[in-house]
Design an enzyme around this catalytic site. Structure first.
Site, PDB file in Angstrom:
ATOM      1  N   GLU A 198       0.847  -1.208   0.000  1.00 47.14           N
ATOM      2  CA  GLU A 198       0.000   0.000   0.000  1.00 47.14           C
ATOM      3  C   GLU A 198       0.876   1.249   0.000  1.00 47.14           C
ATOM      4  OE1 GLU A 198      -3.631  -1.948   2.621  1.00 47.14           O
ATOM      5  OE2 GLU A 198      -2.040  -0.892   3.682  1.00 47.14           O
ATOM      6  N   CYS A 207     -10.248   0.005   7.957  1.00 48.47           N
ATOM      7  CA  CYS A 207      -9.767   1.289   8.471  1.00 48.47           C
ATOM      8  C   CYS A 207     -10.427   2.477   7.783  1.00 48.47           C
ATOM      9  CB  CYS A 207      -8.245   1.371   8.334  1.00 48.47           C
ATOM     10  SG  CYS A 207      -7.631   0.997   6.681  1.00 48.47           S
TER      11      CYS A 207
END
Length: 656
Positions: free
Chosen positions: A324, A420
């Site tokens: 990421e 998240c």
């Protein structure tokens, strides 16, 4: 560096034609939906178990921990969203829900102050043995942020006392003193939380611990040593590995976790994008408080690297699903990028803290860019479906069929195993008021054009500002200003870079021939006693934007932008095979009748569609220049996939 401060909640109230819808949506739909998710009541959604984890840790039910090691943080961010919403308006029913889970959390907290349900339930003997991978400090940080928000909104101390007890415990565990752990978080976040707790309590030890985590990072072998102590066992695979975090990350973990250098020597954004911008946020915040030039210079170098070489036109960051992460300069692929919603939220945090150090429009421009595009795009118009990854080009069948693209979802999801982003959107939109202004001794700086009523405290006086606008759909902004003094005070207005310096300002009907300063702001200094009106007219028109030629993915392509809003093509309007469409570079884009997501502005221009042979037996055939003229419809990027699954494209082929 000057003393620029953020506003307190009682200084600013949003009343906006655009953003009030989303703030109300968070209150009425998003928070209730996420409460149901956290309690596992949404059919066919990814299970959460997050509140049940706290119940198990509190001894209220039996069972095992479920989910990611950082599952607690979903509850904490939900709690922060609740606190931010309650700051706007109290709500007995919502408070009762929050109080019910706060009771469970308080009961789950260890006597020492430790609070992390994974270790409390499954492995109490392994606490702090894998600070790199296990997110204990990350979860602590999000809980402290949530507790601070809820306390500021309600004045209720129960959750705040849990947070203080946890923070005091962390101060006993970590630090430079002998006998303490000389480490720092694997996933940065706790630093931001400790600074917020310091602001509320005034306790220096919280500031000192935040500073310690930043100052110590990259200066010792803490992560390497703990890796050897646990016999090189990876949290994710439960097996011995050559290097941590490599199961989903192809970068050296010192870069992935941003400890490859001491922070003051870092000049480029590297590694996991969310971790990075959370750390840079804390660095900038500390620099604004200490006035340390070296630390601020590091922040500025990293900021410039992101904005000039690693930023998507939508305000997204993180070019690869591997870790990421940031990759390298100008590597900005459109259909395999990550651009995590949380990363753009963290970029907004970073920008806001940079504005505490200096006033420069680059920070507010990027804040605006991320808010109106990637962050809003991370949630559907109804507030119950979400994107984790925000691509700039989608062909659904390749997302489903190509493992290199299966992180890209062609439709928003009900929830995620790693969830998240949805609660991060909720807490950010609920607290949007805090990004509009900063202030110093005698100046109110207007960074974002969002309708609001504010009473901004300067050193000795109060400046009242009522801002009204239909931004982002047009560039006309009215500010009704008054002051409690005859002394001259200053209102500083950002002139966005996208306006091309084309603007008109009138004060009380009189045109002011003023230019923006090098920092991109116009300063209006005068006696504001009585009632005065500033009108700012920004030129907001659709334009085709090219990428730097070093962004190889976008050669021969352009993106359509109008003001802060990036547009895209969708299959819903333009049919399949968007790559066959070529937009006329000379086309005049006009507003099209119809709406998508309320009062959004849909644009229509001219272009051509290639007439491709449809011979299903032949994979390749001779090139043909045949094409037909068509109308091309573009919709705001943040509203894509609100109607149906289909192709989407931001960077369009351009011709004449």
């Amino acid at each position: 560096m000057s003393d620029y401060r953020l506003l307190k909640k009682n200084e600013c109230e949003i009343k906006d034609s655009f953003w009030s819808y989303y703030i109300d949506l968070v209150r009425e739909k998003v928070i209730p939906y996420q409460w149901e998710i956290l309690n596992d009541r949404i059919e066919d959604a990814e299970p959460s178990h997050a509140i049940d984890n706290f119940r198990i840790a509190a001894g209220e039910m039996e069972g095992h921990f479920y989910g990611e090691v950082f599952q607690d943080s979903d509850v904490s961010k939900w709690l922060e969203a609740v606190g931010n919403i309650l700051m706007l308006e109290r709500d007995e029913k919502l408070e009762a829900q929050a109080d019910s889970v706060i009771d469970i959390i308080a009961k789950a907290q260890d006597e020492s102050g430790y609070l992390d349900t994974y270790f409390l339930i499954e492995a109490p003997e392994k606490k702090w043995t894998n600070v790199l991978e296990c997110h204990e400090l990350y979860c602590a940080g999000h809980f402290i942020e949530g507790a601070v928000s809820y306390y500021l909104a309600t004045g209720k101390k129960k959750v705040f006392d849990v947070a203080v007890k946890l923070a005091d415990y962390l101060c006993d565990v970590f630090g430079k003193e002998e006998g303490k752990m000389h480490g720092y978080p694997g996933h940065q976040e706790i630093e931001i939380a400790l600074l917020k707790l310091y602001d509320v309590t005034g306790s220096e030890k919280y500031f000192e611990l935040a500073q310690y985590f930043i100052d110590t990072r990259g200066t010792n072998r803490f992560f390497e040593e703990e890796f050897e102590k646990r016999d090189r066992i990876c949290q994710w695979t439960k097996a011995k590995v050559e290097e941590p975090n490599r199961w989903y990350n192809q970068f050296p973990y010192s870069y992935y976790n941003q400890f490859h250098l001491p922070v003051r020597r870092q000049k480029e954004a590297v590694g996991h994008a969310v971790r990075g911008v959370y750390m840079y946020t804390a660095m900038a915040d500390i620099a604004s408080r200490t006035k340390e030039k070296e630390l601020f210079d590091a922040c500025k170098n990293i900021w410039n690297n992101i904005v000039q070489k690693q930023l998507y036109i939508t305000g997204g960051i993180g070019a690869t699903h591997s870790g990421e992460a940031f990759t390298t300069a100008y590597d900005l692929p459109n259909d395999t990028n990550y651009s995590e919603t949380c990363a753009s939220i963290g970029l907004v945090f970073f920008a806001q803290k940079m504005l505490k150090n200096e006033v420069n429009r680059t920070y507010a421009d990027v804040m605006e860019q991320a808010l109106y595009n990637t962050i809003l795009g991370g949630m559907n118009y109804e507030g119950n479906r979400f994107f984790y990854v925000n691509p700039l080009e989608v062909v659904p069948e390749t997302c489903y069929g190509n493992t290199e693209r299966n992180h890209v979802k062609p439709v928003r999801q009900k929830w995620f195993s790693c969830a998240c982003c949805p609660p991060n959107i909720a807490r950010t939109l609920a607290g949007l008021w805090q990004y509009i202004y900063t202030a110093d001794e005698d100046t109110a700086y207007v960074h974002l054009y969002i309708g609001n009523e504010s009473k901004i405290r300067l050193s000795e006086h109060t400046l009242c500002v009522r801002q009204t606008t239909e931004y982002p759909w047009n560039g006309n902004i009215t500010l009704d200003v008054s002051a409690d003094t005859d002394e001259p005070l200053t209102v500083a207005l950002r002139i966005p870079a996208w306006s091309g310096e084309q603007f008109v300002i009138t004060v009380d009907g009189v045109c002011h021939e003023v230019s923006a300063q090098p920092n991109g702001y116009v300063y209006l200094k005068q006696n504001w006693n009585g009632n005065h009106r500033i009108v700012l007219e920004l030129v907001m028109k659709p334009e085709l934007i090219q990428a730097n030629r070093r962004v190889h993915y976008n050669g021969g392509r352009a993106a359509l932008v109008c003001g802060p809003v990036v547009y895209c093509l969708e299959e819903e309007d333009n049919g399949r095979y968007l790559n066959q469409i070529m937009v006329d570079a000379k086309s005049e884009w006009k507003e099209k009748e119809g709406t998508l997501g309320g009062r959004s502005r849909i644009l229509e221009g001219r272009g051509w569609r290639e007439q491709m042979r449809t011979d299903q037996e032949s994979l390749y055939h001779v090139y043909s220049e045949d094409r037909e003229e068509i109308a091309v419809t573009a919709v705001p990027y943040f509203l894509w996939n609100n109607r149906s699954e289909g192709e989407m494209q931001v960077w369009m082929r351009v011709g004449r």
